[in-house]
Every structure is written in C-alpha cells, then in structure tokens.
Design an enzyme around this catalytic site. Structure first.
Site, PDB file in Angstrom:
ATOM      1  N   ASP A   1      64.972 -10.216  30.128  1.00 53.52           N
ATOM      2  CA  ASP A   1      64.506 -11.188  31.113  1.00 53.52           C
ATOM      3  C   ASP A   1      64.188 -12.524  30.458  1.00 53.52           C
ATOM      4  O   ASP A   1      63.234 -12.652  29.688  1.00 53.52           O
ATOM      5  CB  ASP A   1      63.260 -10.647  31.815  1.00 53.52           C
ATOM      6  CG  ASP A   1      62.836 -11.505  32.997  1.00 53.52           C
ATOM      7  OD1 ASP A   1      63.591 -12.436  33.362  1.00 53.52           O
ATOM      8  OD2 ASP A   1      61.751 -11.251  33.549  1.00 53.52           O
TER       9      ASP A   1
ATOM     10  N   ASP B   1      68.189 -18.381  34.645  1.00 55.80           N
ATOM     11  CA  ASP B   1      67.433 -17.127  34.666  1.00 55.80           C
ATOM     12  C   ASP B   1      68.345 -15.912  34.720  1.00 55.80           C
ATOM     13  O   ASP B   1      69.091 -15.730  35.679  1.00 55.80           O
ATOM     14  CB  ASP B   1      66.482 -17.101  35.863  1.00 55.80           C
ATOM     15  CG  ASP B   1      65.695 -15.807  35.948  1.00 55.80           C
ATOM     16  OD1 ASP B   1      65.202 -15.342  34.903  1.00 55.80           O
ATOM     17  OD2 ASP B   1      65.582 -15.248  37.050  1.00 55.80           O
TER      18      ASP B   1
END
Length: 403
Positions: free
Chosen positions: A95, A275
C-alpha cells in the site's frame, strides 16, 4: 520456511533524472507481488471500497473520524513478508497510500526472541476498514535472507475489512504514520523503507512498482523493488516529477498533472495522488462530467460505473495524463474494465464498463484525482523519498489489450 524472493542484481545502473542522477552500486531488494482477488463480500463491493478509500484520504488530513461501513479489501497486491526469528510469514497488502506495517488480521502474530512489546497502542483507519492493537519492534525478513532489525510492527487485536489477508505493508510517506500511536499523537513511525535505508541495506531511499495487467482470470504478477529499479521491467527512460506542494495531496505520493481526452482538456493542471491501493481511476466531478460527455458514456445506476456501446468503444480516444514534460496515454482498451470479469463488479455480460470514476468533489480542492491501479498497471512507477519525486516509464504492457 520463508520463501526466499530473488535479489535482483543491478550493477552500475544509472537513472536519467532531471538535475541529478542516481547510480545504484549495490543490489536492490526485489519482492514478487501477486494480485489477490476475493469477491466473496459482494459483486459491487469493489467500487464502494475504492470510494471509501479515496474519501478517507481527505478525512485523514482533516482528522475526521470515519463513519463509513466496513468493506473488505477485495483486490490487492500481496507480498509475503517474514516477521520474527524464526520468521512467521504473512501475506500483506502492498500500500503506497498508507505507511504503517501491521499484521494479525488473519494469521496471528507470533512472539519470538526478537519481539519487543513497546506497550504503545496503535491504530489506523483506512476508510473501508481499520485495525487497532499494540506496537511491537521486531525483525522483518523481505527475502533472500535480507532482514531489518527493530522495525515497528502493529499487532492487531481487532481489525475489519481485511478478510483473507494478514495486514498491510505500508510504503507511503512517513508523515502518514503521525497520530497512529494514539498516546504519542505527534510521533511518526519509521517505515520499512525508512529503516532499510537507515540501516544501509539499500543504497537509495527509493521504491519501485511494476504490475503485469491481465484479465485476472489467471494469476497476475507484479514486483516491488526497494533501493533502485529493475531495468528489465520498463522501456525507455524514467521521467520524474516533484511531489506537489499543494495540500492535501502533498501528504501522500502526490503530484501535479492535467488530463486530456483526445484534444479536449477535461482537467487542468492540479494536484492529486498516486495510489496502489485504489483499483480504479478517480477524477474531480467536473472532469468526470466532461469525460462522460466526450465519450458519450451512460452512468449505470445499478453498478455505479460508466458504460459505453461497442460503437462508442471503437470511437474512444486516448486518455492522456500530462505529468511534468511527459504524456502518459491510456489507450481505449486501458480505459475499460476486463469484460470477462463483468460479473465480479455487478455488471452484465457483454456490457463495456469504464474504469474512470467520479471523485465526488469539484476540482480546485488540492486533491483532484487518484491514479490507481487502472493507471499504474500500464506504467513502471518509482517513489523517490530522498529527492521528493515520483517517476514513470512505459512498459511492455503500456498498450496491452487484455481487457
């Protein structure tokens, strides 16, 4: 035994960068990452998960509490990481949009001789899920016998939204950890990347991501590299752009870009976020309306996605992301969801769904787009902490037609 990930040896590798160059003299650490899909929590769960996540980015910066429902992480890239001595292996979501590394969602944390309980409560909210527990310091094994000592690990006593995985490998900017030690709210926690660099395990404070797109019926592979780049995974040169100075995007891996569809500008130069934890591409509401109008797409109320006819698909133009001096183009095929997996998003067989979605706020907010996996799977991406920049390069999959 912890499966040894191969170390990629890059000798005297020079990166061409505006204003400076990085020469990698030592071997970066490369971890294979595998795309996990789990649609057991509902066919239309994926878009709702993404919407909760991108909204949470704003809430985090405003320090707003989350009131969104728990939504399981249905798709994510997983790295196998060892913790402890001897190491227990954990499947962690890679992440870039968060920075805490934690375990315990499925496989419970195993205390070994290297485990140190700091006694500090730790917690993080991801919008669609969360964890809370206790901070430990422990040895982390990333592959090939490479270990980080005294790494902060969150050990979850409770977690939600992470069914089927063990936690998160957070590789975002360190400032995102501020406030996660609940009794030390102004303290930041060194990330895995920070400690790799501080302990001189990697030569540069850099991480790189590569994704191999497919229709996801088969295992989809990727690669996470610490300390350098893998020259076999990209084509041409890596071009860099500085981290934006515009809040709130500057807190994340935030950059400035503009977006055009064909010759039409749909989003003027503005700030947003890159992201890996977001599946789709999100753009400000006014840009989304322009994109919908230009493509002739219809918003399908049942699924929440834009849909187009075959004739409209055949007429699609490139969606161009203008970043720095470069243009990164998503071809018509790159703008659509894999048609063989329509049922997984609550869609109908044969319908063509677009992967561009509404961010839910107008442009000019300092957070006007999220370039998620729908973008990143087509470009090699480098996150350079030392030089405060993000780099992109084309790959052999930039113009893939797997959808």
């Amino acid at each position: 035994m912890f499966p040894a990930a191969s170390l990629l040896i890059l000798l005297l590798l020079a990166l061409t960068i505006t204003g400076s160059s990085i020469e990698v003299r030592n071997s970066p650490i490369t971890l294979p990452i595998v795309r996990r899909q789990n649609f057991t929590s509902g066919a239309n769960n994926l878009l709702q998960h993404d919407k909760a996540r991108v909204a949470a980015f704003r809430d985090f910066l405003a320090r707003k509490p989350s009131s969104r429902p728990v939504i399981n992480t249905d798709i994510g890239y997983i790295a196998v990481v060892g913790i402890g001595s001897p190491p227990t292996t954990y499947n962690l979501v890679v992440d870039t949009g968060s920075s805490n590394t934690w375990v315990g969602a499925s496989t419970k944390y195993v205390v070994t001789r290297t485990s140190v309980n700091t006694g500090q409560p730790v917690a993080a909210d991801y919008g669609s899920g969360s964890f809370a527990g206790t901070e430990y310091h422990d040895t982390v094994t990333l592959g090939g016998g490479v270990t980080i000592t005294n790494q902060s690990i969150g050990v979850a006593s409770t977690s939600s939204g992470f069914a089927g995985v063990d936690g998160i490998l957070g590789i975002g900017p360190v400032d995102l950890t501020e406030g996660t030690l609940t009794k030390l709210p102004s303290t930041t926690i060194p990330t895995v990347t920070d400690n790799l660099y501080k302990q001189r395990i990697i030569p540069h404070h850099v991480i790189s991501l590569f994704f191999e797109p497919s229709n996801w019926k088969t295992e989809t592979k990727g690669e996470l590299t610490f300390g350098g780049v893998d020259v076999t995974k990209y084509t041409g040169d890596i071009a860099y752009t500085h981290i934006t100075t515009t809040n709130p995007a500057s807190t994340y891996w935030g950059i400035n870009e503009s977006i055009t569809y064909g010759s039409k500008t749909i989003l003027s130069s503005t700030a947003g976020v890159v992201d890996s934890g977001t599946t789709f591409i999100f753009i400000a509401t006014d840009a989304f309306i322009k994109y919908q109008s230009a493509t002739g797409a219809t918003l399908d109320k049942a699924s929440g996605y834009l849909t187009i006819s075959l004739a409209q698909y055949n007429a699609l133009k490139n969606l161009d992301f203008h970043i720095g001096k470069e243009v990164y183009s998503l071809t018509p095929n790159a703008q659509i969801w894999p048609r063989s997996l329509n049922s997984q998003i609550g869609g109908i067989s044969g319908v063509i769904y677009l992967v561009v979605n509404d961010l839910g706020t107008p442009s000019g907010q300092g957070y006007d787009f999220v370039n998620g996996y729908g973008f990143l799977q087509h470009f090699y991406t480098v996150f350079d902490t030392s030089n405060h920049r993000v780099g992109f390069a084309t790959t052999s999959f930039t113009d893939a037609t797997t959808n």
